[in-house]
Design a protein around this motif. Structure first.
Motif, PDB file in Angstrom:
ATOM      1  N   ARG A  11       0.384   1.852   3.939  1.00 53.18           N
ATOM      2  CA  ARG A  11      -0.691   1.375   4.800  1.00 53.18           C
ATOM      3  C   ARG A  11      -1.199   0.010   4.332  1.00 53.18           C
ATOM      4  O   ARG A  11      -1.487  -0.888   5.147  1.00 53.18           O
ATOM      5  N   SER A  12      -1.320  -0.156   2.989  1.00 50.89           N
ATOM      6  CA  SER A  12      -1.776  -1.440   2.437  1.00 50.89           C
ATOM      7  C   SER A  12      -0.740  -2.530   2.666  1.00 50.89           C
ATOM      8  O   SER A  12      -1.070  -3.683   2.962  1.00 50.89           O
ATOM      9  N   ARG A  13       0.533  -2.133   2.557  1.00 52.05           N
ATOM     10  CA  ARG A  13       1.607  -3.114   2.684  1.00 52.05           C
ATOM     11  C   ARG A  13       1.861  -3.512   4.150  1.00 52.05           C
ATOM     12  O   ARG A  13       2.083  -4.677   4.471  1.00 52.05           O
ATOM     13  N   LEU A  14       1.808  -2.518   5.052  1.00 58.73           N
ATOM     14  CA  LEU A  14       2.153  -2.762   6.453  1.00 58.73           C
ATOM     15  C   LEU A  14       0.951  -3.051   7.342  1.00 58.73           C
ATOM     16  O   LEU A  14       1.110  -3.580   8.454  1.00 58.73           O
ATOM     17  N   GLY A  15      -0.243  -2.676   6.859  1.00 58.40           N
ATOM     18  CA  GLY A  15      -1.433  -2.884   7.677  1.00 58.40           C
ATOM     19  C   GLY A  15      -1.551  -1.893   8.822  1.00 58.40           C
ATOM     20  O   GLY A  15      -2.286  -2.130   9.790  1.00 58.40           O
ATOM     21  N   ARG A  16      -0.846  -0.812   8.732  1.00 58.66           N
ATOM     22  CA  ARG A  16      -0.895   0.244   9.762  1.00 58.66           C
ATOM     23  C   ARG A  16      -0.479   1.569   9.135  1.00 58.66           C
ATOM     24  O   ARG A  16      -0.024   1.618   7.988  1.00 58.66           O
ATOM     25  N   THR A  17      -0.605   2.621   9.932  1.00 58.95           N
ATOM     26  CA  THR A  17      -0.184   3.937   9.451  1.00 58.95           C
ATOM     27  C   THR A  17       1.339   4.011   9.445  1.00 58.95           C
ATOM     28  O   THR A  17       1.979   3.698  10.465  1.00 58.95           O
TER      29      THR A  17
END
Length: 281
Positions: A151-157
């Motif tokens: 989530r932190s890396r992709l900015g989404r679930t």
């Protein structure tokens, strides 16, 4: 077991051993003695001091059955074990009150399912969280870490596929771990939910429940024709026992027969109705 004592009704007298401390009777001896005490219990009138004394002795003599059944739950800790034994005693008492020597089975075989069933019912009614295997408990922790990282890396679930690649698990195992996560915490049915038109309401207000009275209706419909098919005397005895709530001795006085005869008639009738109900299910 030092002395002998006589107990019974006016028509039949049985000699029973007088036991100083029934709770200390060895299981093997309790098995043999229980037959004698059940024999006596069958001829005693409910509510009399002799009946209560015989029943209490049976309960104390068979406490070892409760300890045996509770032993399989010893991993729950000493504090909870005390509650488990107390609940198991309820099952033992139910078994004693419902046991009939005419069943031709050992009381131990009859009582254990009652005791274990009562203990399991206790767990069902008092446990909130759902038990899951240890591998899934560990996968839940791994899933939480992987989800947060992605989530932190992709900015989404993250998707299931992305999680499976990071966790080195199959997609099926990721889905299973997600389902297991639902059993990690539980919410009280008394918890309030806001936002409804009526303001805050308890979660329980939104959950439907089984109406157990519907099962009784079905049983009554099945039982009615069987009772109607009984002869007049058997129907009369059932009415006096379960509607008028008379004792067997009082019924005997009204019919001009002995309490023992009433007991035999009642046992025969109930056995007939029980068999009939089982064949209709």
């Amino acid at each position: 077991m030092a002395t002998m004592t006589a107990a019974g009704t006016d028509t039949e007298t049985a000699i029973l051993p007088e036991i100083a401390d029934p709770s200390k009777v060895a299981p093997k001896d309790a098995r043999e003695l229980s037959r004698l005490f059940f024999d006596q219990l069958a001829v005693l009138e409910e509510g009399t001091p002799e009946y209560s004394r015989t029943r209490s002795t049976l309960i104390e003599m068979n406490m070892s059955l409760v300890r045996y059944a509770a032993g399989r739950f010893r991993s729950r800790g000493p504090e909870e074990m005390e509650d488990i034994v107390q609940v198991g005693m309820i099952g033992l008492i139910k078994a004693i009150d419902r046991f009939e020597l005419s069943r031709e089975v050992e009381f131990t075989s009859f009582a254990i399912p009652y005791i274990v069933g009562e203990i399991k019912r206790f767990f069902r009614d008092t446990s909130w969280a759902v038990h899951v295997p240890r591998r899934l408990q560990e996968a839940r922790v791994q899933l939480a870490r992987a989800t947060e990282e992605l989530r932190s890396r992709l900015g989404r679930t993250p998707t299931v596929k992305e999680l499976s690649e990071l966790m080195s698990l199959s997609e099926e195992e990721v889905v299973e771990a997600r389902l297991a996560s639902n059993g990690y915490t539980s919410a009280s049915l008394d918890a309030t939910i806001s936002g409804s038109e009526d303001g805050e309401m308890a979660m329980a207000d939104f959950i439907g429940t089984d109406d157990h009275a519907l099962e009784l209706v079905e049983d009554f419909h099945a039982l009615a024709p069987m009772i109607a098919a009984l002869d007049e005397r058997d129907r009369q005895i059932l009415h006096m026992r379960f509607v008028d709530e008379l004792t067997q001795s009082q019924i005997g006085e009204r019919l001009g027969v002995s309490q023992m005869h009433v007991s035999r008639l009642l046992s025969r009738t109930l056995s007939h109705l029980r068999d009939g109900m089982l064949t209709t299910r």
